[in-house]
Design a protein around this motif. Sequence first.
Motif, PDB file in Angstrom:
ATOM      1  N   GLY A  62       6.955 -12.464   9.378  1.00 37.20           N
ATOM      2  CA  GLY A  62       5.652 -12.056   9.877  1.00 37.20           C
ATOM      3  C   GLY A  62       5.560 -10.602  10.279  1.00 37.20           C
ATOM      4  N   TYR A  63       6.572  -9.781   9.922  1.00 31.88           N
ATOM      5  CA  TYR A  63       6.555  -8.365  10.272  1.00 31.88           C
ATOM      6  C   TYR A  63       5.976  -7.547   9.118  1.00 31.88           C
ATOM      7  N   SER A  64       5.261  -6.479   9.455  1.00 32.77           N
ATOM      8  CA  SER A  64       4.967  -5.460   8.451  1.00 32.77           C
ATOM      9  C   SER A  64       6.169  -4.533   8.354  1.00 32.77           C
ATOM     10  N   VAL A  65       6.375  -3.950   7.169  1.00 29.60           N
ATOM     11  CA  VAL A  65       7.517  -3.068   6.931  1.00 29.60           C
ATOM     12  C   VAL A  65       7.002  -1.762   6.329  1.00 29.60           C
ATOM     13  N   VAL A  66       7.423  -0.660   6.901  1.00 30.62           N
ATOM     14  CA  VAL A  66       6.949   0.664   6.487  1.00 30.62           C
ATOM     15  C   VAL A  66       8.154   1.510   6.101  1.00 30.62           C
ATOM     16  N   TRP A  67       8.129   2.046   4.879  1.00 31.42           N
ATOM     17  CA  TRP A  67       9.231   2.856   4.348  1.00 31.42           C
ATOM     18  C   TRP A  67       8.768   4.295   4.132  1.00 31.42           C
ATOM     19  N   PRO A  68       9.117   5.243   4.997  1.00 33.01           N
ATOM     20  CA  PRO A  68       8.869   6.649   4.693  1.00 33.01           C
ATOM     21  C   PRO A  68       9.873   7.142   3.641  1.00 33.01           C
ATOM     22  N   HIS A  89       8.637  10.617  13.272  1.00 32.23           N
ATOM     23  CA  HIS A  89       7.568  10.883  14.226  1.00 32.23           C
ATOM     24  C   HIS A  89       6.196  10.884  13.544  1.00 32.23           C
ATOM     25  N   THR A  90       6.112  11.412  12.319  1.00 32.73           N
ATOM     26  CA  THR A  90       4.853  11.363  11.566  1.00 32.73           C
ATOM     27  C   THR A  90       4.435   9.921  11.324  1.00 32.73           C
ATOM     28  N   THR A  91       5.398   9.077  10.941  1.00 30.27           N
ATOM     29  CA  THR A  91       5.104   7.666  10.664  1.00 30.27           C
ATOM     30  C   THR A  91       4.680   6.942  11.926  1.00 30.27           C
ATOM     31  N   LEU A  92       5.373   7.181  13.037  1.00 29.34           N
ATOM     32  CA  LEU A  92       5.019   6.522  14.294  1.00 29.34           C
ATOM     33  C   LEU A  92       3.627   6.944  14.756  1.00 29.34           C
ATOM     34  N   VAL A 139       0.863  -1.182   0.000  1.00 37.17           N
ATOM     35  CA  VAL A 139       0.000   0.000   0.000  1.00 37.17           C
ATOM     36  C   VAL A 139       0.896   1.228   0.000  1.00 37.17           C
ATOM     37  N   VAL A 140       0.503   2.265  -0.708  1.00 35.80           N
ATOM     38  CA  VAL A 140       1.196   3.548  -0.648  1.00 35.80           C
ATOM     39  C   VAL A 140       0.280   4.547   0.036  1.00 35.80           C
ATOM     40  N   GLU A 141       0.765   5.161   1.101  1.00 33.03           N
ATOM     41  CA  GLU A 141       0.004   6.151   1.854  1.00 33.03           C
ATOM     42  C   GLU A 141       0.676   7.513   1.728  1.00 33.03           C
ATOM     43  N   HIS A 142      -0.123   8.570   1.880  1.00 33.64           N
ATOM     44  CA  HIS A 142       0.397   9.925   1.940  1.00 33.64           C
ATOM     45  C   HIS A 142      -0.049  10.525   3.266  1.00 33.64           C
ATOM     46  N   LEU A 143       0.900  10.734   4.163  1.00 32.91           N
ATOM     47  CA  LEU A 143       0.594  11.162   5.523  1.00 32.91           C
ATOM     48  C   LEU A 143       0.811  12.663   5.657  1.00 32.91           C
ATOM     49  N   PRO A 144      -0.044  13.345   6.385  1.00 31.99           N
ATOM     50  CA  PRO A 144       0.171  14.780   6.614  1.00 31.99           C
ATOM     51  C   PRO A 144       1.354  15.000   7.540  1.00 31.99           C
ATOM     52  N   GLY A 145       2.430  15.530   6.984  1.00 34.51           N
ATOM     53  CA  GLY A 145       3.632  15.750   7.765  1.00 34.51           C
ATOM     54  C   GLY A 145       3.799  17.200   8.170  1.00 34.51           C
ATOM     55  N   ALA A 146       4.980  17.520   8.672  1.00 33.72           N
ATOM     56  CA  ALA A 146       5.264  18.873   9.135  1.00 33.72           C
ATOM     57  C   ALA A 146       5.327  19.839   7.955  1.00 33.72           C
ATOM     58  N   GLU A 147       4.958  21.093   8.207  1.00 36.37           N
ATOM     59  CA  GLU A 147       5.039  22.175   7.232  1.00 36.37           C
ATOM     60  C   GLU A 147       4.281  21.863   5.948  1.00 36.37           C
ATOM     61  N   LYS A 192       5.196  10.532   1.702  1.00 29.53           N
ATOM     62  CA  LYS A 192       4.888   9.294   0.986  1.00 29.53           C
ATOM     63  C   LYS A 192       5.457   8.113   1.760  1.00 29.53           C
ATOM     64  N   VAL A 193       4.616   7.135   2.048  1.00 27.92           N
ATOM     65  CA  VAL A 193       5.007   5.984   2.852  1.00 27.92           C
ATOM     66  C   VAL A 193       4.581   4.708   2.129  1.00 27.92           C
ATOM     67  N   TRP A 194       5.543   3.810   1.935  1.00 27.40           N
ATOM     68  CA  TRP A 194       5.256   2.500   1.362  1.00 27.40           C
ATOM     69  C   TRP A 194       5.054   1.511   2.505  1.00 27.40           C
TER      70      TRP A 194
END
Length: 292
Positions: free
Chosen positions: A95-101, A132-135, A29-37, A42-44
């Motif tokens: 069995g882990y999920s992996v998140v790439w900012p 911190h945005t990803t967490l 999944v590709v997500e777009h998270l509201p970050g700073a400023e 973009k997060v994979w």
Amino acid sequence: MHLFQHLRRGHLWLCMGLGLGASALAQTVVEHLPGAEGLALKVWVFHPAQHSPDTQRPVVVALHGCGGMYATVGSRKGQLSARHQGMTNLLLAQGYSVVWPDSLTPRQETSLCEQSMASRQVRQSHRRSDVHTTLAWLGQQAWTDPQRVALLGWSHGGSAVLASSDSRQKLPQPSVTPDIALAFYPGCSDALRRTYQAAWPVHLLLAGADDWTPAAPCVALAQKAGMSFKLYPDSHHGFDNPEGQVKHLPRVPNGQNPGMGVHAGRNPVTGPQAWQDVLEMLKKRWPDPVAH
């Protein structure tokens, strides 16, 4: 056969690292998270196929180096690089999920490697903000086990591990904080000057022959801050890359010998060993990837 024996023989590179695409092992999944400023970060996100969508599981937040997340040439261009995809598939199989900012392309950058430190527009403060945005986002996901989240970074991303885990940085804490952090060959000089203090367990994986981000400041930092580390002999920066060989990179301005370039590339013995070490440290921390 012990997993390390598979690694030494290259079987795991073929089966997990490069022989299977991400779709064979994961839901992506590709997500777009509201970050700073106002940044849209973009997060994979890669989920292990064997788990139902809402099953809580450990999560590894993976942080790319100065060259970004993606392969830049060949058939994999625009996809995760061989090292990033290889480690992702290896973690998914556990069995882990992996998140790439992706800290570069949302800021209109593709690589920082040939930029001087002084000229870089993407700094460790940006990487720390992205972590911190990803967490914070992970804290809102039903599939996140909030007690089992790790940071894993390489080079500039390894430095981001240090920047994000420094307890002296007075930042609002997200609802999810890492249980462990692992950093491959980070730059440690700044953290050493700042009197860095680790907010959670940090382990450094260092290259003994590294002339880009030398190991010596990291060893001094680990000893001063009470962190664990392992020094891999006869290994250059990027020694865990499953492809290629050691090369001289003359256009990199930063390093142990400014103006003379640096060396980076695969060590076919210590690279697989380091990946096995990552798995064993996570397994020791999280014996069962699903049950908690």
